[in-house]
Design a protein around this motif. Structure first.
Motif, PDB file in Angstrom:
ATOM      1  N   THR A 101       0.896  -1.013  -0.113  1.00  0.00           N
ATOM      2  CA  THR A 101      -0.109  -0.114  -0.062  1.00  0.00           C
ATOM      3  C   THR A 101       0.982   1.317   0.148  1.00  0.00           C
ATOM      4  OG1 THR A 101      -1.848  -1.130   1.089  1.00  0.00           O
ATOM      5  CG2 THR A 101      -1.852   1.310   1.237  1.00  0.00           C
ATOM      6  N   LEU A 103       3.869   1.405  -1.195  1.00  0.00           N
ATOM      7  CA  LEU A 103       4.416   1.736  -2.525  1.00  0.00           C
ATOM      8  C   LEU A 103       3.450   2.339  -3.503  1.00  0.00           C
ATOM      9  CD1 LEU A 103       6.902   1.098  -4.271  1.00  0.00           C
ATOM     10  CD2 LEU A 103       6.044  -1.284  -4.729  1.00  0.00           C
ATOM     11  N   LEU A 104       2.183   1.693  -3.484  1.00  0.00           N
ATOM     12  CA  LEU A 104       1.128   2.378  -4.403  1.00  0.00           C
ATOM     13  C   LEU A 104       0.692   3.690  -3.992  1.00  0.00           C
ATOM     14  CD1 LEU A 104      -1.365  -0.904  -4.410  1.00  0.00           C
ATOM     15  CD2 LEU A 104       0.441   0.146  -6.210  1.00  0.00           C
ATOM     16  N   PHE A 106       3.026   5.979  -2.642  1.00  0.00           N
ATOM     17  CA  PHE A 106       4.107   6.861  -3.353  1.00  0.00           C
ATOM     18  C   PHE A 106       4.087   6.584  -4.781  1.00  0.00           C
ATOM     19  CE2 PHE A 106       8.437   6.909  -4.830  1.00  0.00           C
ATOM     20  CZ  PHE A 106       8.924   8.142  -4.249  1.00  0.00           C
ATOM     21  N   SER A 107       3.617   5.733  -5.465  1.00  0.00           N
ATOM     22  CA  SER A 107       3.447   5.651  -6.872  1.00  0.00           C
ATOM     23  C   SER A 107       2.625   6.636  -7.317  1.00  0.00           C
ATOM     24  CB  SER A 107       3.284   4.271  -7.561  1.00  0.00           C
ATOM     25  OG  SER A 107       4.293   3.347  -7.044  1.00  0.00           O
ATOM     26  N   GLU A 108       1.346   6.923  -6.586  1.00  0.00           N
ATOM     27  CA  GLU A 108       0.295   7.670  -6.820  1.00  0.00           C
ATOM     28  C   GLU A 108       0.905   9.148  -6.838  1.00  0.00           C
ATOM     29  OE1 GLU A 108      -4.159   8.894  -5.851  1.00  0.00           O
ATOM     30  OE2 GLU A 108      -2.952   7.759  -4.461  1.00  0.00           O
ATOM     31  N   CYS A 110       3.966  10.223  -7.102  1.00  0.00           N
ATOM     32  CA  CYS A 110       4.626  10.369  -8.532  1.00  0.00           C
ATOM     33  C   CYS A 110       3.821  10.783  -9.669  1.00  0.00           C
ATOM     34  CB  CYS A 110       5.662   9.259  -8.580  1.00  0.00           C
ATOM     35  SG  CYS A 110       6.849   8.823  -7.234  1.00  0.00           S
ATOM     36  N   LEU A 111       2.917   9.846  -9.748  1.00  0.00           N
ATOM     37  CA  LEU A 111       1.942  10.178 -10.635  1.00  0.00           C
ATOM     38  C   LEU A 111       1.237  11.518 -10.765  1.00  0.00           C
ATOM     39  CD1 LEU A 111       0.830   9.014 -13.486  1.00  0.00           C
ATOM     40  CD2 LEU A 111      -0.902   8.068 -11.971  1.00  0.00           C
ATOM     41  N   TYR A 114       3.781  14.072 -11.728  1.00  0.00           N
ATOM     42  CA  TYR A 114       4.001  13.915 -13.334  1.00  0.00           C
ATOM     43  C   TYR A 114       2.857  14.670 -13.936  1.00  0.00           C
ATOM     44  CZ  TYR A 114       4.925  11.870 -17.800  1.00  0.00           C
ATOM     45  OH  TYR A 114       4.997  11.744 -19.249  1.00  0.00           O
ATOM     46  N   SER A 160      10.274  17.614 -10.329  1.00  0.00           N
ATOM     47  CA  SER A 160       9.630  17.560  -9.303  1.00  0.00           C
ATOM     48  C   SER A 160      10.513  18.158  -7.874  1.00  0.00           C
ATOM     49  CB  SER A 160       9.773  15.805  -8.981  1.00  0.00           C
ATOM     50  OG  SER A 160       9.163  15.283  -9.754  1.00  0.00           O
TER      51      SER A 160
END
Length: 613
Positions: A101, A103-104, A106-108, A110-111, A114, A160
């Motif tokens: 969770t 990791l997801l 953190f990925s969100e 980053c997205l 972006y 970023s």
């Protein structure tokens, strides 16, 4: 008509010779900047439809597409992982116990960053297409697809770091709803600014960041348009801004000043018109108010778009060798009228509803730490007596457990600040603590036991919002003992409980679900799903989305801690249920003035507190 430029130069000639050249140069530079601004503004208005379409499309996609999508996905992740809330207090727990969770999430993040990167990319290419007479939504889609297909990881990483650093300055000319929650909470800033060392460090840091933001102004445009590498773009940008720092500062200051003057003049005219209309028949005053507020919103948006475009067309693009974009045959004006019409209908409907309800819904008034404008030492009985006389709806206090497992009214986890004693409440008995004198704001008082405070509050018929402070030194059964001893009394006297510690919420509710408990959140990340009756939210990160979700979930929201008229107004328009404030008399007077002057002109003025958000 007076020629102000000639008049200024004539006046300069009367100064001593040694000042003439510098003053003359300054006036000439200023006049030249105004001429350039005028030329850029004429170009802007000649393509106003295209610019309006560009920004409306971007904002609609973000507001009604990306923002809800990111929020729902994050909420889904937390729900599936049985994580009730997201705050800095449970980051480590999520990382260690829910690594996937984390990791997801953190990925969100980053997205999300972006997407801000892509927004800036589309913003620049949209301006270029308009200037080259080749603007179309289809063309923007092609530009965006090219950016997504051939991303440069170095561009994204640089953006970023760079954009997160310059957020305090970026909002002047480039705003993104995606970063609306990226703010420093007010209570943290207030704490840091009270320390001379921290204040100097913060000032130095922001000065360096501002200097860097000017020196790296052209990095991203150079990477976008001339396809330079990050190193090449950095070198070129530093070369382009060498010895020109104050030149760019002057241009930014001029643009910001002109924008402010235009807005204040425009608002002044609308306010004056409404003031006159309020003396006409009721239906005409209502109609005028609805139209004037809609014009104010549209004007505020137009000024924001104008300043952003002028910033790009006068400070960035003229210095860059911009290639000719691909020609795409599609007229952008076909989309402009429906977009403008849709926006105006939304403005008119919401404003009509706003003015139709002539009564303000006033939130509860809650005294923060039992004081009003430093009328005593926080959390003490003398301050309680003075503040209770003002009849706030609640008085908020802080309690902690003592060495002998009693409860004392105290906020700080160490007595150094108020009593000059380097010791925690958990290290002393209740009898020892109540003998200590604390001092603040020129007042002195003895530390109060919780029981004594409760007794005085009962005598004053004053309801309390009791914040339970927890520490690692508390006894294992502290919360159970608290609920057993005080639970029935809290309900009988209509007191409430709150805490920054989520364990307090769960343990009190586990003991008795009918005890009203609020969870205090210092930062608004994602709407929580907890058994709490409501939330006390730090006011600088509180927004209408959070309040709306709370209402749908039948939760109450307290704003913590608004102390100025603008903050009171913002809290009221957000429809919060209560304000926890250090300024009880101020908010009472403010609410009294609202009920006495319910004119449309006054309500138009009140609404301006929301426009910067």
């Amino acid at each position: 008509m007076l020629n102000f430029g000639k008049l200024a130069l004539d006046l300069i000639r009367r100064y001593p010779v040694k000042y003439n050249q510098n003053l003359k140069t300054g006036v000439l530079l200023f006049m030249n900047s105004l001429r350039n601004l005028k030329h850029a503004s004429l170009e802007f208005f000649s393509h106003a439809k295209e610019y309006l379409t560009l920004f409306l499309v971007i904002d609609l996609v973000i507001e009604f597409g990306l923002v809800p999508l990111f929020g729902q996905f994050a909420s889904f992740l937390l729900t599936q992982s049985a994580i009730p809330y997201l705050s800095y207090t449970n980051f480590l727990t999520i990382i260690t116990q829910h690594p996937i969770t984390a990791l997801l999430l953190f990925s969100e993040l980053c997205l999300l960053i972006y997407c801000v990167f892509l927004q800036f990319y589309v913003f620049l290419f949209g301006i270029v297409r308009i200037k080259q007479g080749n603007f179309s939504l289809k063309g923007l889609a092609i530009d965006l697809r090219q950016a997504i297909r051939a991303p440069r990881i170095t561009s994204f990483i640089f953006f970023s770091v760079y954009f997160l650093l310059i957020i305090p300055f970026s909002g002047i000319f480039f705003k993104s709803p995606l970063l609306s929650k990226v703010v420093i909470p007010k209570f943290i800033l207030e704490f840091l600014l009270q320390k001379p060392l921290y204040l100097s460090l913060i000032a130095t840091f922001y000065l360096l960041v501002f200097i860097l933001s000017i020196r790296m102004l052209f990095v991203l445009p150079l990477m976008f348009f001339q396809k330079l590498s990050l190193r090449q773009a950095l070198t070129t940008s530093f070369s382009m801004t060498k010895k020109r720092f104050f030149f760019f500062c002057r241009k930014i200051l001029l643009l910001a000043s002109v924008s402010t003057v235009i807005y204040l003049t425009f608002f002044g005219l609308l306010y004056g018109l409404q003031y006159l209309l309020d003396r006409s028949p009721a239906w005409l005053a209502f109609l005028g108010a609805t139209l004037n507020l809609s014009l104010l919103q549209v004007g505020n948006l137009a000024i924001s778009i104008w300043s952003t475009v002028i910033f790009g067309t006068t400070m960035i693009l003229p210095k860059i060798n911009v290639p000719t974009v691909a020609v795409v045959k599609q007229k952008s004006w076909r989309f402009t009228k429906p977009l403008i019409g849709f926006s105006l209908i939304l403005f008119l409907l919401s404003n009509a509803f706003y003015f139709a309800d002539t009564r303000y819904k006033l939130p509860l008034i809650i005294s923060h730490r039992g004081v009003n404008n430093e009328n005593g030492v926080q959390n003490t009985l003398p301050a309680l007596k003075k503040t209770a006389a003002l009849k706030p709806d609640f008085i908020e206090i802080d309690i902690q457990e003592t060495k002998d497992q009693q409860f004392v009214v105290m906020h700080d986890t160490n007595l150094e600040n108020l009593a000059g004693i380097n010791v925690s409440p958990q290290e002393l008995t209740l009898a020892e603590l109540t003998k200590i004198t604390v001092a603040e704001n020129g007042h002195q008082a003895k530390i109060a036991s919780f029981d004594a405070y409760l007794a005085k509050a009962k005598a004053y018929k004053q309801k309390l919002l009791i914040e339970i402070k927890t520490t690692p030194n508390d006894s294992p059964n502290m919360l159970t003992d608290f609920a057993k001893k005080y639970g029935k009394m809290i309900q009988a006297r209509h007191h409430q409980v709150q805490s920054l510690d989520y364990n307090v919420v769960t343990q009190i509710k586990k003991y008795d679900t009918t005890i009203p408990v609020y969870y205090t959140l210092p930062y608004n990340f994602i709407f929580p799903h907890t058994p709490a009756n409501g939330y006390s939210m730090e006011q600088s990160t509180l927004n209408d989305s959070f309040v709306t979700q709370a209402k749908l979930a039948s939760k109450q929201v307290y704003s913590w801690t608004p102390n100025t008229e603008d903050e009171f107004t913002s809290a009221m328009f957000l429809n919060v249920d209560g304000v926890i404030t250090d300024n009880v008399s101020g908010v009472k007077e403010f609410y009294r003035s609202l009920t006495q002057d319910a004119s449309y002109a006054k309500r138009l003025l009140d609404y301006t507190a929301l426009l910067p958000n």
